[in-house]
Design an enzyme around this catalytic site. Structure first.
Site, PDB file in Angstrom:
ATOM      1  N   GLY A 289       0.843  -1.185   0.000  1.00 19.56           N
ATOM      2  CA  GLY A 289       0.000   0.000   0.000  1.00 19.56           C
ATOM      3  C   GLY A 289       0.878   1.234   0.000  1.00 19.56           C
ATOM      4  O   GLY A 289       2.088   1.144   0.213  1.00 19.56           O
TER       5      GLY A 289
ATOM      6  N   GLY B 221       2.412   5.095   1.026  1.00 18.37           N
ATOM      7  CA  GLY B 221       2.595   6.065   2.086  1.00 18.37           C
ATOM      8  C   GLY B 221       3.371   5.643   3.309  1.00 18.37           C
ATOM      9  O   GLY B 221       3.956   4.575   3.388  1.00 18.37           O
TER      10      GLY B 221
ATOM     11  N   CYS C 116       5.889  -5.034   1.421  1.00 15.33           N
ATOM     12  CA  CYS C 116       5.962  -3.582   1.308  1.00 15.33           C
ATOM     13  C   CYS C 116       5.362  -2.902   2.548  1.00 15.33           C
ATOM     14  O   CYS C 116       5.979  -2.923   3.602  1.00 15.33           O
ATOM     15  CB  CYS C 116       5.323  -3.117   0.003  1.00 15.33           C
ATOM     16  N   LEU C 117       4.193  -2.308   2.446  1.00 16.67           N
ATOM     17  CA  LEU C 117       3.573  -1.679   3.617  1.00 16.67           C
ATOM     18  C   LEU C 117       3.341  -2.718   4.709  1.00 16.67           C
ATOM     19  O   LEU C 117       3.504  -2.421   5.890  1.00 16.67           O
ATOM     20  CB  LEU C 117       2.261  -0.989   3.226  1.00 16.67           C
TER      21      LEU C 117
ATOM     22  N   ASN D 129       8.580  -0.040  -4.946  1.00 14.08           N
ATOM     23  CA  ASN D 129       7.910   1.247  -4.990  1.00 14.08           C
ATOM     24  C   ASN D 129       7.611   1.680  -3.551  1.00 14.08           C
ATOM     25  O   ASN D 129       6.482   1.538  -3.083  1.00 14.08           O
ATOM     26  CB  ASN D 129       6.624   1.184  -5.815  1.00 14.08           C
TER      27      ASN D 129
ATOM     28  N   GLY E 286       9.016   4.478  -0.119  1.00 13.86           N
ATOM     29  CA  GLY E 286       9.826   5.603   0.329  1.00 13.86           C
ATOM     30  C   GLY E 286      10.244   5.513   1.786  1.00 13.86           C
ATOM     31  O   GLY E 286      10.827   6.448   2.318  1.00 13.86           O
TER      32      GLY E 286
ATOM     33  N   HIS F 212       8.443  -6.257  -4.057  1.00 20.23           N
ATOM     34  CA  HIS F 212       7.204  -6.835  -4.578  1.00 20.23           C
ATOM     35  C   HIS F 212       7.431  -8.151  -5.328  1.00 20.23           C
ATOM     36  O   HIS F 212       7.574  -8.150  -6.557  1.00 20.23           O
ATOM     37  CB  HIS F 212       6.509  -5.835  -5.504  1.00 20.23           C
TER      38      HIS F 212
ATOM     39  N   GLU G 154       5.235 -10.218  -5.960  1.00 21.88           N
ATOM     40  CA  GLU G 154       4.018 -10.456  -6.742  1.00 21.88           C
ATOM     41  C   GLU G 154       3.974  -9.633  -8.024  1.00 21.88           C
ATOM     42  O   GLU G 154       3.048  -9.772  -8.827  1.00 21.88           O
ATOM     43  CB  GLU G 154       2.782 -10.139  -5.885  1.00 21.88           C
TER      44      GLU G 154
END
Length: 185
Positions: free
Chosen positions: A22, A24, A49-50, A91, A93, A134, A136
């Protein structure tokens, strides 16, 4: 959904839990971090990721903002267990701070070769592992698809993947891919 309570998730009687990616900063997501804390030790968990960042925060690790985010489909990551380099899609930050994660019982499994930031971890005593990138992603590199095999193994074994298990999953996945490629010629 993201706001599903721990009780609601467990009532579904899942074999394992997957915390997806996700956008942010994960730090304001206190509801998700709290839910994750309640799920630790209840079912095997795999985060991407998130999901990786939320798991890190749930264990008490620190998160920091990267000076330059990791973006694109050709990011080199080394699996610290197998020493193999995977070309990954990324992807994000933010990153989990390695030393604070280790203090909380996390063991680094993957590192970014461009800036040496943490890209994956497993928990020493819980059936939990996560990656920042990622596996996936598609289209894109498929070097990390073996991690889904590790998740299935973790569900069946009740422990996070060891170095040997990650290596075996990687070898099996690579052999399958090679056989498919040779058969297509």
């Amino acid at each position: 959904p993201a706001a599903t309570t721990a009780a609601e998730a467990l009532a579904l009687e899942p074999d394992g839990l997957f915390l997806s990616n996700g956008p942010g900063d994960p730090r304001p997501l206190s509801y998700a971090i709290e839910i994750c804390k309640q799920l630790i030790g209840k079912k095997p968990i795999f985060g991407i990721c998130l999901g990786h960042e939320i798991l890190g925060l749930a264990f008490g690790a620190e998160i920091f903002h990267l000076k330059f985010g990791h973006r694109g489909a050709n990011q080199p990551v080394q699996n610290l267990f197998t020493k193999r380099v995977e070309i990954t899609s990324q992807n994000h930050g933010f990153a989990v701070e390695t030393q604070s994660l280790q203090k909380a019982g996390g063991e680094p499994t993957h590192i970014n070769l461009n800036d040496q930031t943490l890209e994956g971890f497993r928990h020493a005593s819980e059936p939990i592992f996560a990656v920042q990138y990622h596996p996936e992603a598609s289209p894109g590199p498929h070097d990390a698809r073996y991690l889904f095999d590790c998740f299935l193994h973790m569900i069946n074994s009740g422990h996070s993947p060891t170095a040997e298990e990650m290596g075996q999953a990687q070898r099996c996945r690579n052999q399958s891919s090679a056989q498919l490629s040779n058969g297509a010629k």
